[in-house]
Design a protein around this motif. Sequence first.
Motif, PDB file in Angstrom:
ATOM      1  N   ASP A 171      -6.404   2.285   4.462  1.00 25.98           N
ATOM      2  CA  ASP A 171      -6.557   2.811   3.107  1.00 25.98           C
ATOM      3  C   ASP A 171      -6.216   4.296   3.015  1.00 25.98           C
ATOM      4  O   ASP A 171      -6.674   4.987   2.094  1.00 25.98           O
ATOM      5  N   THR A 172      -5.422   4.809   3.946  1.00 26.63           N
ATOM      6  CA  THR A 172      -4.994   6.200   3.924  1.00 26.63           C
ATOM      7  C   THR A 172      -3.486   6.268   4.125  1.00 26.63           C
ATOM      8  O   THR A 172      -2.954   5.714   5.087  1.00 26.63           O
ATOM      9  N   VAL A 173      -2.821   6.927   3.197  1.00 25.52           N
ATOM     10  CA  VAL A 173      -1.365   7.092   3.267  1.00 25.52           C
ATOM     11  C   VAL A 173      -1.058   8.568   3.047  1.00 25.52           C
ATOM     12  O   VAL A 173      -1.556   9.177   2.103  1.00 25.52           O
TER      13      VAL A 173
ATOM     14  N   PRO B 271      10.016  11.786  -2.858  1.00 27.75           N
ATOM     15  CA  PRO B 271       8.762  11.437  -2.173  1.00 27.75           C
ATOM     16  C   PRO B 271       9.050  10.509  -0.991  1.00 27.75           C
ATOM     17  O   PRO B 271       9.956   9.688  -1.039  1.00 27.75           O
ATOM     18  N   ALA B 272       8.258  10.689   0.074  1.00 26.13           N
ATOM     19  CA  ALA B 272       8.410   9.823   1.246  1.00 26.13           C
ATOM     20  C   ALA B 272       7.065   9.660   1.928  1.00 26.13           C
ATOM     21  O   ALA B 272       6.257  10.603   1.981  1.00 26.13           O
ATOM     22  N   VAL B 273       6.825   8.479   2.471  1.00 25.84           N
ATOM     23  CA  VAL B 273       5.601   8.219   3.212  1.00 25.84           C
ATOM     24  C   VAL B 273       5.772   8.754   4.626  1.00 25.84           C
ATOM     25  O   VAL B 273       6.741   8.427   5.310  1.00 25.84           O
ATOM     26  N   VAL B 274       4.832   9.595   5.045  1.00 27.74           N
ATOM     27  CA  VAL B 274       4.835  10.144   6.398  1.00 27.74           C
ATOM     28  C   VAL B 274       4.124   9.182   7.346  1.00 27.74           C
ATOM     29  O   VAL B 274       4.588   8.918   8.449  1.00 27.74           O
ATOM     30  N   SER B 275       2.979   8.668   6.897  1.00 24.23           N
ATOM     31  CA  SER B 275       2.233   7.704   7.704  1.00 24.23           C
ATOM     32  C   SER B 275       1.357   6.854   6.794  1.00 24.23           C
ATOM     33  O   SER B 275       1.013   7.269   5.695  1.00 24.23           O
ATOM     34  N   ALA B 276       1.017   5.674   7.290  1.00 24.65           N
ATOM     35  CA  ALA B 276       0.155   4.766   6.531  1.00 24.65           C
ATOM     36  C   ALA B 276      -0.743   4.026   7.504  1.00 24.65           C
ATOM     37  O   ALA B 276      -0.261   3.389   8.436  1.00 24.65           O
ATOM     38  N   HIS B 277      -2.046   4.157   7.299  1.00 25.97           N
ATOM     39  CA  HIS B 277      -3.037   3.484   8.143  1.00 25.97           C
ATOM     40  C   HIS B 277      -4.169   2.985   7.253  1.00 25.97           C
ATOM     41  O   HIS B 277      -4.948   3.786   6.742  1.00 25.97           O
TER      42      HIS B 277
ATOM     43  N   ALA C  18       0.834  -1.206   0.000  1.00 26.72           N
ATOM     44  CA  ALA C  18       0.000   0.000   0.000  1.00 26.72           C
ATOM     45  C   ALA C  18       0.865   1.251   0.000  1.00 26.72           C
ATOM     46  O   ALA C  18       0.597   2.203  -0.736  1.00 26.72           O
ATOM     47  N   ARG C  19       1.905   1.259   0.826  1.00 26.93           N
ATOM     48  CA  ARG C  19       2.810   2.414   0.885  1.00 26.93           C
ATOM     49  C   ARG C  19       3.451   2.650  -0.480  1.00 26.93           C
ATOM     50  O   ARG C  19       3.519   3.782  -0.955  1.00 26.93           O
ATOM     51  N   HIS C  20       3.916   1.585  -1.113  1.00 34.09           N
ATOM     52  CA  HIS C  20       4.562   1.699  -2.419  1.00 34.09           C
ATOM     53  C   HIS C  20       3.585   2.236  -3.464  1.00 34.09           C
ATOM     54  O   HIS C  20       3.907   3.164  -4.214  1.00 34.09           O
ATOM     55  N   ASP C  21       2.392   1.657  -3.531  1.00 38.28           N
ATOM     56  CA  ASP C  21       1.406   2.075  -4.531  1.00 38.28           C
ATOM     57  C   ASP C  21       0.951   3.514  -4.300  1.00 38.28           C
ATOM     58  O   ASP C  21       0.817   4.284  -5.245  1.00 38.28           O
TER      59      ASP C  21
END
Length: 183
Positions: A133-135, A125-131, A58-61
């Motif tokens: 279905d919300t990233v 780009p960087a993921v701050v948070s992932a929960h 999910a984070r990658h997509d």
Amino acid sequence: MTTPEPGRHRRAVGGDSIGARRLGTVVAVVCAVLCVPAAAAAVVLATRGPAPDSTAHARHDALHAATTAAHDLLSYDYRSLDTDIARAKGETTGAFAQQYAETAGKLLDQAKQLKAIVQASVGSPAVVSAHGDTVVVLVFVDQASVKQLPGQAKPTTRIDQSRVQLTMTKVGGRWLVSALSAL
């Protein structure tokens, strides 16, 4: 040289064999006692949430979708503005889709008058948070703009650098922008 008594030797070997059996039984009981909590912990962890692989996926997509969406939302060309806005609208959802539609409507007139071309380059780009279905994704954006103000002989060029946070929400199998804010 003396030879050991036959009975003595058997007792010693038999005694060791009984001790080894007892030790084996104790080890088996200890292992069984330790395995029960370990199995219970494994069941709890397995039922607690999504598998680590699904979160990583999910984070990658979402990261990939956010990079594309940031480019499309923050780039436009007065010569193809209707197409640019339609593409960007297709990458939004919820209240943000409405906000973008309102802003894009105002942009139409201004961009054509100024002959504006804005090209966004999205980097880091960087993921701050992932929960679920919300990233939330943070991107660095360089926007190169060329505008020709009324009365000017030459267009002006400018580069703006900013950080943008996009909240990506999975809707119908696609990651769409549900919020965008400049930091």
